[in-house]
Design an enzyme around this catalytic site. Sequence first.
Site, short mmCIF file in Angstrom:
data_model
loop_
_atom_site.label_atom_id
_atom_site.label_comp_id
_atom_site.label_asym_id
_atom_site.label_seq_id
_atom_site.Cartn_x
_atom_site.Cartn_y
_atom_site.Cartn_z
N SER A 107 0.84 -1.18 0.00
CA SER A 107 0.00 0.00 0.00
C SER A 107 0.89 1.24 0.00
CB SER A 107 -0.89 0.01 1.25
OG SER A 107 -1.70 1.15 1.27
N GLY A 108 0.66 2.14 -0.96
CA GLY A 108 1.47 3.35 -1.06
C GLY A 108 2.62 3.23 -2.03
N SER A 160 -5.44 4.30 -0.21
CA SER A 160 -5.15 2.86 -0.30
C SER A 160 -6.37 2.10 -0.83
CB SER A 160 -4.77 2.34 1.08
OG SER A 160 -4.59 0.95 1.05
N SER A 161 -6.15 1.28 -1.84
CA SER A 161 -7.23 0.42 -2.36
C SER A 161 -7.50 -0.68 -1.34
CB SER A 161 -6.82 -0.20 -3.70
OG SER A 161 -6.60 0.78 -4.68
N GLY A 384 -0.50 -6.19 -2.41
CA GLY A 384 0.76 -6.93 -2.27
C GLY A 384 0.80 -7.68 -0.96
N GLU A 386 1.28 -8.62 2.65
CA GLU A 386 1.16 -7.74 3.82
C GLU A 386 1.66 -8.42 5.09
OE1 GLU A 386 -2.51 -4.68 2.78
OE2 GLU A 386 -2.63 -5.96 4.52
#
Length: 969
Positions: A107-108, A160-161, A384, A386
Amino acid sequence: MEGALIARDKVGVQDFVLLDSHTSEAAFLNNLRKRYQENLIYTYIGSLLVSVNPYQELDIYTVSQMKLYRGVNFFELPPHLYAIADNAYRVMCNEYNNHFILISGESGAGKTEASKKILQYYAVTCPTTEQLQTVRDRLLLSNPVLEAFGNAKTLRNDNSSRFGKYMDIQFDFKGAPVGGHILSYLIEKSRVVHQNHGERNFHIFYQLLEGGDKDLLCWLGLERNPQKYTYLIQGRCAKVFSINDKNDWKIVRKAFSIIDFTEKDIEHLFGIVASVLHLGNIQFEEDSNGHAIIRDGSQIKWISKLLGAHLSILQEALTHRKIEARSEEVLSPLNVDLAFYARDAVAKAIYGRTFTWLVNKINGSLANKDSTQKTVIGLLDIYGFEVLDTNSFEQFCINYCNEKLQQLLIEMTLKAEQEEYELEGIEWEPIPYFNNKIICDLVEQKHKGIISILDEECLRPGEATDLSFLEKLEEKVGDHAHFVTRKLADQKTRKSIDWVDFRLLHYAGEVTYCAVGFLEKNNDLLYRNLKEVLCNSKNSIIRDCFLLSELDNRRRPETVATQFKNSLTSLIEILMSKEPSYIRCIKPNENKEPGKFDDFLIRHQVKYLGLMEHLRVRRAGFAYRRKYELFLQRYKSLCPATWPHWHGPAAEGVERLIKHIGYKPEEYKLGRTKIFIRFPKTLFATEDAFEYRKHLLSKVPAPLVWEAYQKKRKAAIKLEACWRGALARRAAKKRTWAVQTIRKFINGFINRKKPLCPENRDFVRLSQYHYLMKLRDHLPKNVLDKSWLQPPSILEEVRGSGGSGRGGSGPCLVATSVHIGLFLVPQLQQKVVTSAVFSGKKEGYLESLSQPFLETRLSEFSKALEPRAPGSYVTPVIKYDRNGFKARERLLVLTQSSAYVVEMAKIKQKIEYSTLKGISTSNLSDGIVVIHVPEDNKQKVGNWDGGSSEVMWLMLPIPSYKLLECHNS
């Protein structure tokens, strides 16, 4: 790409496959860092693109850049997102096959931006008509709508999705975009009812409150202040500086009109969003029987209006549960905890199903009505791998998804490599790699996998808990090599696993999951009477989401994990039928700072994205391969037979060229249409020889150029070896020093209670230093305060008060107890006396405060020649005669009663302190002292200068301080 190899020392290589140390993670990171520092954010691993988020606007996404990459050979230009997009599009058009581009990362890291840039590229470069312009606009504007309802601010990313997205872009036979289709995966419904500190709910809630007009909010029963709503304040950051909710609201409203939403659709959609906020504000209280009741019915009224539900039935459904008793359905009252659970469950269900409806609505507007054959390029923007501080059910599903995609990536990369080798007639050498099928089976295997065990616990009768689920895991998969719990772990590992945790060894490393909440999140069930209320709603969207047929179906619905596993299996089947391209996005730092490269964070992502494994597989055979025509066109000037023109088949020309240069048989293979070079150094040498030939020695035969280059290369290798040796010796010397220092302080600690001696001196002084540094920040506020900082036991206690009389001793000594080392007392007393005389009067005095007084100014040689009386102070001086000021070298000896001027152990003058009229110094930074004696005294008046060495030592008249100390004593 080959031309850029000349600058490889400064900006690295454009393809990680060309790294000499391809198995070294340090070399990988070093290459990535070099490129990032030059704002080169893209690098290849073969056909995979590694993208590092620059956190700044770069001038590499212009229309001119898009046109530059359009229709160009993949390796002809520097790595870029557009090269990936164009290559997929060009191969699709030429070979009429389907492609997909997989975009993954933390994320990011820039996944969502990458997918937007690819869509923009196709929108600009693909042929289009006025009729197709609408499709193009809908494709582009579907993004802000999905972001509003599916994205949120998290600790790592402000946009963030919180769902996975796969979008098919459909093209006609001319290569024009004619439609699209979107699949969504695992929307994070739990965010609707709970957010961690520093995070927000989904963007749409804040956009509605900030941007909605007054009449709309009034109709929805909402106020502008997000602090009024329980579901929006848990993260305590409703306002975010980097997010413009009002502006984003305008974009979403515009997108609704273009995507073909009717006014009725929009009205019902916002009614659902508002009803979720009202649901969060419902509070339950306990009646005398312990049952939940709703005293304030204002929120229920708004929900009833917005969802078109009967008020009393809705209120009853939130406080009662319909159960079967003796073949009849009866209402059982809920306690307060179960009522809150029911409230949150209905909020999550409404929002989750509405998001699915929204995706289907967008798909309807993107659908291509033409039934002719189409080709597609799929964009997979997926979460991705995590690893958070606490990993729960969501991270378990996300990492399972990444495990499957990693399996797909390695299999398809190996398959592509093998197919290319077979096509070129080169013998295929099996490549060893880690096959993570064993981990995928651990998660998804029927009846034995973790998901099956989780479902079994959710569905079985009786009281199932997260702990009973954990016990079942230990019982059924406890012997698996990639699974461990606290109970099953060894003594060392047990310390890092809690009783409610289990740990999986993924392809990218270990991840510890907290089992708390797994059953609740996997169940995702609504009480039947609540579902009845929603199925009979007058809101058309709610009716589409909750069908009446569900009430007749007595089968228990699939759990969330099973739904996710099935949709992931379907996705893998879709991807397996297409040609792949990969983009791996990396976040360079946590603070979103341009230019900052956090090695630890990036190393973590390189590991979890599987980049080193992919590079190893890609490099297992040949590092470089190129069509004969392209290779010959570039390097033909290195061989007289191929320069300036080669008039035969390109394959024969390349063969003549490499023999002339001097390639060894083990360095290359010749395929049917390509040359394969095994080692990057062979390509580097060829490229350097080409540049050398082109710029410096255009008339020198290529073999001589090659020979000269090889000599320089050997010299460079030898120089590098010497330098590495020097570094190794320096490191060894440093380690030896460290060992000696540690040993010295350990010895000092052991002997700390002994009197001061060489064995403990350094340790005691270090303790004194640390104590005084602490004391500096904890001094008493006034002289009556006796709360002095307690010193360590190894320091001696000294109680003292400063000297008396004129000048005093300052507030630091006129106090109660001062705990200092005994050896510092005389120094401090002398410093106090000197301060009274010189402070504010002598230039440069303040600079002398930190310098300790010496007992003598004599050199070691002079000490041997001139023995010193006990308690005396000696310094070399220059004595000037009164007549003619002739300079004479003397020693000045100060004792407790008199001063002596000595020459070679012979006393030339004696001056008793009782006869002195005074001592004078200038107010400048010099070493001049004037001693005044009575006129009738036969002793002379002398001026002494301590010499340049004295001045240089302190840049202050130090001897004058010492004179005064001795006189005072």
